[in-house]
Design a protein around this motif. Structure first.
Motif, PDB file in Angstrom:
ATOM      1  N   PHE A 122      16.940  -7.056  10.879  1.00  0.00           N
ATOM      2  CA  PHE A 122      15.683  -6.407  10.464  1.00  0.00           C
ATOM      3  C   PHE A 122      15.473  -6.442   8.949  1.00  0.00           C
ATOM      4  CE2 PHE A 122      15.914  -3.469  14.415  1.00  0.00           C
ATOM      5  CZ  PHE A 122      15.385  -4.467  15.197  1.00  0.00           C
ATOM      6  N   ASP A 123      16.547  -6.138   8.222  1.00  0.00           N
ATOM      7  CA  ASP A 123      16.389  -6.011   6.783  1.00  0.00           C
ATOM      8  C   ASP A 123      15.971  -7.337   6.160  1.00  0.00           C
ATOM      9  OD1 ASP A 123      16.504  -4.065   4.716  1.00  0.00           O
ATOM     10  OD2 ASP A 123      18.115  -5.298   3.847  1.00  0.00           O
ATOM     11  N   GLU A 124      16.594  -8.416   6.634  1.00  0.00           N
ATOM     12  CA  GLU A 124      16.257  -9.731   6.075  1.00  0.00           C
ATOM     13  C   GLU A 124      14.828 -10.132   6.463  1.00  0.00           C
ATOM     14  OE1 GLU A 124      19.232 -12.768   6.749  1.00  0.00           O
ATOM     15  OE2 GLU A 124      17.713 -14.273   6.186  1.00  0.00           O
ATOM     16  N   ILE A 125      14.466  -9.860   7.711  1.00  0.00           N
ATOM     17  CA  ILE A 125      13.110 -10.205   8.145  1.00  0.00           C
ATOM     18  C   ILE A 125      12.084  -9.452   7.300  1.00  0.00           C
ATOM     19  CG2 ILE A 125      11.443  -9.983  10.040  1.00  0.00           C
ATOM     20  CD1 ILE A 125      13.809 -10.418  11.980  1.00  0.00           C
ATOM     21  N   LEU A 126      12.304  -8.137   7.136  1.00  0.00           N
ATOM     22  CA  LEU A 126      11.314  -7.326   6.419  1.00  0.00           C
ATOM     23  C   LEU A 126      11.349  -7.555   4.909  1.00  0.00           C
ATOM     24  CD1 LEU A 126      11.412  -3.994   8.466  1.00  0.00           C
ATOM     25  CD2 LEU A 126       9.746  -5.854   8.604  1.00  0.00           C
ATOM     26  N   ASP A 162       1.339  -4.458   3.769  1.00  0.00           N
ATOM     27  CA  ASP A 162       1.730  -4.735   5.152  1.00  0.00           C
ATOM     28  C   ASP A 162       2.010  -3.426   5.884  1.00  0.00           C
ATOM     29  OD1 ASP A 162       1.644  -7.348   4.360  1.00  0.00           O
ATOM     30  OD2 ASP A 162       3.744  -7.807   4.758  1.00  0.00           O
ATOM     31  N   TRP A 163       2.001  -3.494   7.221  1.00  0.00           N
ATOM     32  CA  TRP A 163       2.355  -2.342   8.060  1.00  0.00           C
ATOM     33  C   TRP A 163       3.499  -2.728   8.977  1.00  0.00           C
ATOM     34  CZ3 TRP A 163       0.299   2.605   9.568  1.00  0.00           C
ATOM     35  CH2 TRP A 163      -0.696   3.089   8.707  1.00  0.00           C
ATOM     36  N   ALA A 164       4.272  -1.735   9.410  1.00  0.00           N
ATOM     37  CA  ALA A 164       5.270  -1.926  10.464  1.00  0.00           C
ATOM     38  C   ALA A 164       4.844  -1.106  11.679  1.00  0.00           C
ATOM     39  CB  ALA A 164       6.649  -1.489   9.985  1.00  0.00           C
ATOM     40  N   LEU A 165       5.031  -1.689  12.871  1.00  0.00           N
ATOM     41  CA  LEU A 165       4.571  -1.073  14.115  1.00  0.00           C
ATOM     42  C   LEU A 165       5.659  -1.262  15.168  1.00  0.00           C
ATOM     43  CD1 LEU A 165       2.321  -0.037  16.088  1.00  0.00           C
ATOM     44  CD2 LEU A 165       1.512  -2.403  16.216  1.00  0.00           C
ATOM     45  N   GLY A 182      17.198  -0.657  18.780  1.00  0.00           N
ATOM     46  CA  GLY A 182      17.079  -0.779  17.321  1.00  0.00           C
ATOM     47  C   GLY A 182      15.948   0.010  16.683  1.00  0.00           C
ATOM     48  N   LEU A 183      15.437   1.052  17.357  1.00  0.00           N
ATOM     49  CA  LEU A 183      14.269   1.765  16.809  1.00  0.00           C
ATOM     50  C   LEU A 183      14.567   2.407  15.455  1.00  0.00           C
ATOM     51  CD1 LEU A 183      12.865   3.500  20.024  1.00  0.00           C
ATOM     52  CD2 LEU A 183      12.328   1.250  19.092  1.00  0.00           C
ATOM     53  N   LEU A 184      15.684   3.130  15.386  1.00  0.00           N
ATOM     54  CA  LEU A 184      15.989   3.833  14.135  1.00  0.00           C
ATOM     55  C   LEU A 184      16.310   2.828  13.016  1.00  0.00           C
ATOM     56  CD1 LEU A 184      16.192   6.640  12.913  1.00  0.00           C
ATOM     57  CD2 LEU A 184      18.585   6.746  13.651  1.00  0.00           C
ATOM     58  N   ALA A 194      14.719   0.320   7.997  1.00  0.00           N
ATOM     59  CA  ALA A 194      14.497  -0.920   7.230  1.00  0.00           C
ATOM     60  C   ALA A 194      13.064  -0.965   6.704  1.00  0.00           C
ATOM     61  CB  ALA A 194      14.786  -2.138   8.109  1.00  0.00           C
ATOM     62  N   ALA A 195      12.101  -0.533   7.525  1.00  0.00           N
ATOM     63  CA  ALA A 195      10.696  -0.550   7.092  1.00  0.00           C
ATOM     64  C   ALA A 195      10.470   0.441   5.957  1.00  0.00           C
ATOM     65  CB  ALA A 195       9.786  -0.224   8.277  1.00  0.00           C
ATOM     66  N   LYS A 196      11.061   1.628   6.073  1.00  0.00           N
ATOM     67  CA  LYS A 196      10.875   2.635   5.017  1.00  0.00           C
ATOM     68  C   LYS A 196      11.541   2.183   3.725  1.00  0.00           C
ATOM     69  CE  LYS A 196       8.408   5.351   5.371  1.00  0.00           C
ATOM     70  NZ  LYS A 196       6.936   5.062   5.409  1.00  0.00           N
ATOM     71  N   ALA A 197      12.713   1.530   3.857  1.00  0.00           N
ATOM     72  CA  ALA A 197      13.407   1.038   2.660  1.00  0.00           C
ATOM     73  C   ALA A 197      12.539   0.030   1.905  1.00  0.00           C
ATOM     74  CB  ALA A 197      14.739   0.405   3.051  1.00  0.00           C
ATOM     75  N   ARG A 198      11.682  -0.692   2.638  1.00  0.00           N
ATOM     76  CA  ARG A 198      10.773  -1.664   2.015  1.00  0.00           C
ATOM     77  C   ARG A 198       9.452  -1.028   1.628  1.00  0.00           C
ATOM     78  NH1 ARG A 198      13.568  -6.083   0.435  1.00  0.00           N
ATOM     79  NH2 ARG A 198      15.304  -6.252   1.873  1.00  0.00           N
ATOM     80  N   GLY A 199       9.297   0.274   1.892  1.00  0.00           N
ATOM     81  CA  GLY A 199       8.073   0.974   1.505  1.00  0.00           C
ATOM     82  C   GLY A 199       6.882   0.686   2.400  1.00  0.00           C
ATOM     83  N   LEU A 200       7.117   0.193   3.627  1.00  0.00           N
ATOM     84  CA  LEU A 200       5.998  -0.124   4.520  1.00  0.00           C
ATOM     85  C   LEU A 200       5.521   1.125   5.249  1.00  0.00           C
ATOM     86  CD1 LEU A 200       7.265  -3.374   6.298  1.00  0.00           C
ATOM     87  CD2 LEU A 200       5.786  -3.179   4.304  1.00  0.00           C
ATOM     88  N   PRO A 201       4.196   1.320   5.374  1.00  0.00           N
ATOM     89  CA  PRO A 201       3.724   2.372   6.262  1.00  0.00           C
ATOM     90  C   PRO A 201       4.150   2.048   7.694  1.00  0.00           C
ATOM     91  CG  PRO A 201       1.865   1.154   5.310  1.00  0.00           C
ATOM     92  CD  PRO A 201       3.119   0.570   4.738  1.00  0.00           C
TER      93      PRO A 201
END
Ligand code: ADP
Length: 283
Positions: A118-122, A129-132, A139-141, A146-153
């Motif tokens: 996940f981390d590499e993809i994001l 961008d958004w994450a959904l 792998g939900l958590l 990973a999305a929050k670490a990248r600052g994605l809503p």
């Protein structure tokens, strides 16, 4: 800009039967169809049809090449949809002449997604961008973190409902979309009413009655367009895909909800799932 969807991809195997078979009964089906489904795939197709660029993160098995091709055919990027050994996710749907159904879901590869990736993809994600994601994969958590670490809503559709899966995510979400039953289940599980959840925006869909948005400015109701429904399968997924696409494209929440409701209202007038989600110019 891009919506990064972590979500399920299922083969919907629909067997038409004269009646639902009793235990031990062998019954000939009168018709069969195979469609693309899975709430994750549906949301990705909906967001693409709404005009957003979507990267679908997930996995299919060796039987799932056609699903990958079909998603790609709808314009969803499948670069991060892995192919692996073992069966893909599938839903075996028995449907009788009265419209009564019985469904078996095999999670298959939807629960074997490589969380280490996940981390590499994001890391490819950009500002805006958004994450959904939704509740049918593993792998939900990890994805949320990973999305929050990248600052994605981060938007989550709590479907199908699973209190144990949703509770640890709440603190990380910007947007939570649920139907009325899921909202009641979440309240029972956490003791928190929707307005008390630690999520900036909560949207509850109410079927033919429309939707409710609980945000920083309070509580607002939206009426659904009046239509004659023939099949409500995929209505919620169409709503969520369109909603997040609207937000990603810069619409205000109220405008994005209205767009999502127009798309979901057309969707309920059609039989099928991902394959019949309306395009924006059809609304
Ligand atoms: P789910 O499919 O997840 O159970 P809902 O039934 O709440 O979700 O439907 C999601 C959205 O689809 C609703 O908010 C509404 O916009 C639209 N919708 C569903 N059923 C109808 C209907 N009968 N008429 C018009 N719109 C509908």
């Amino acid at each position: 800009m891009t919506i990064w969807t972590l979500g399920s991809v299922n083969a919907d195997l629909v067997f038409r039967v004269p009646h639902l078979p009793a235990p031990g009964e062998t019954l000939a089906a009168t018709d069969f169809s195979r469609g693309l489904g899975g709430k994750g795939a549906n949301m990705s197709v909906a967001a693409t049809r709404a005009g957003s660029r979507v990267e679908h993160i997930g996995a299919v098995g060796e039987d799932g090449g056609w699903m990958k091709d079909r998603l790609a055919g709808y314009g969803v990027s499948v670069t991060h949809l892995a192919e692996m050994r073992g069966p893909s996710g599938q839903a075996v749907i028995e449907l009788d002449d009265e419209g009564e159904n019985r469904i078996i879901i095999l999670p298959g590869t939807n629960r074997r997604i490589d969380i280490m990736g996940f981390d590499e993809i994001l890391s490819e994600a950009e500002e805006g961008d958004w994450a959904l994601f939704q509740n049918e994969t593993n792998g939900l958590l990890d994805f949320a973190q990973a999305a929050k670490a990248r600052g994605l809503p981060l938007a989550h559709a709590a479907a199908p409902f699973d209190a144990e899966a949703v509770a640890p995510l709440l603190e990380l979400l910007d947007l939570l979309v649920m139907n009325q039953v899921e909202a009641e289940q979440l309240q029972t599980a956490t003791g928190l009413a929707p307005e008390a959840l630690p999520v900036r925006d909560v949207v509850i869909t109410l079927g033919a009655k429309g939707a409710r948005w609980i945000g920083a400015d309070g509580d607002r109701s939206f009426e659904a367009p009046k239509v004659r429904p023939v099949d409500t399968t995929g209505a919620g997924d169409t709503f969520t895909g369109y909603l997040v696409a609207g937000l990603e494209q810069g619409l205000a929440m109220a405008e994005a909800i209205e767009l999502a409701q127009r798309a979901a209202a057309v969707m309920v007038t059609r039989m099928g799932t991902a394959d019949v989600i309306p395009k924006r110019d059809e609304l």
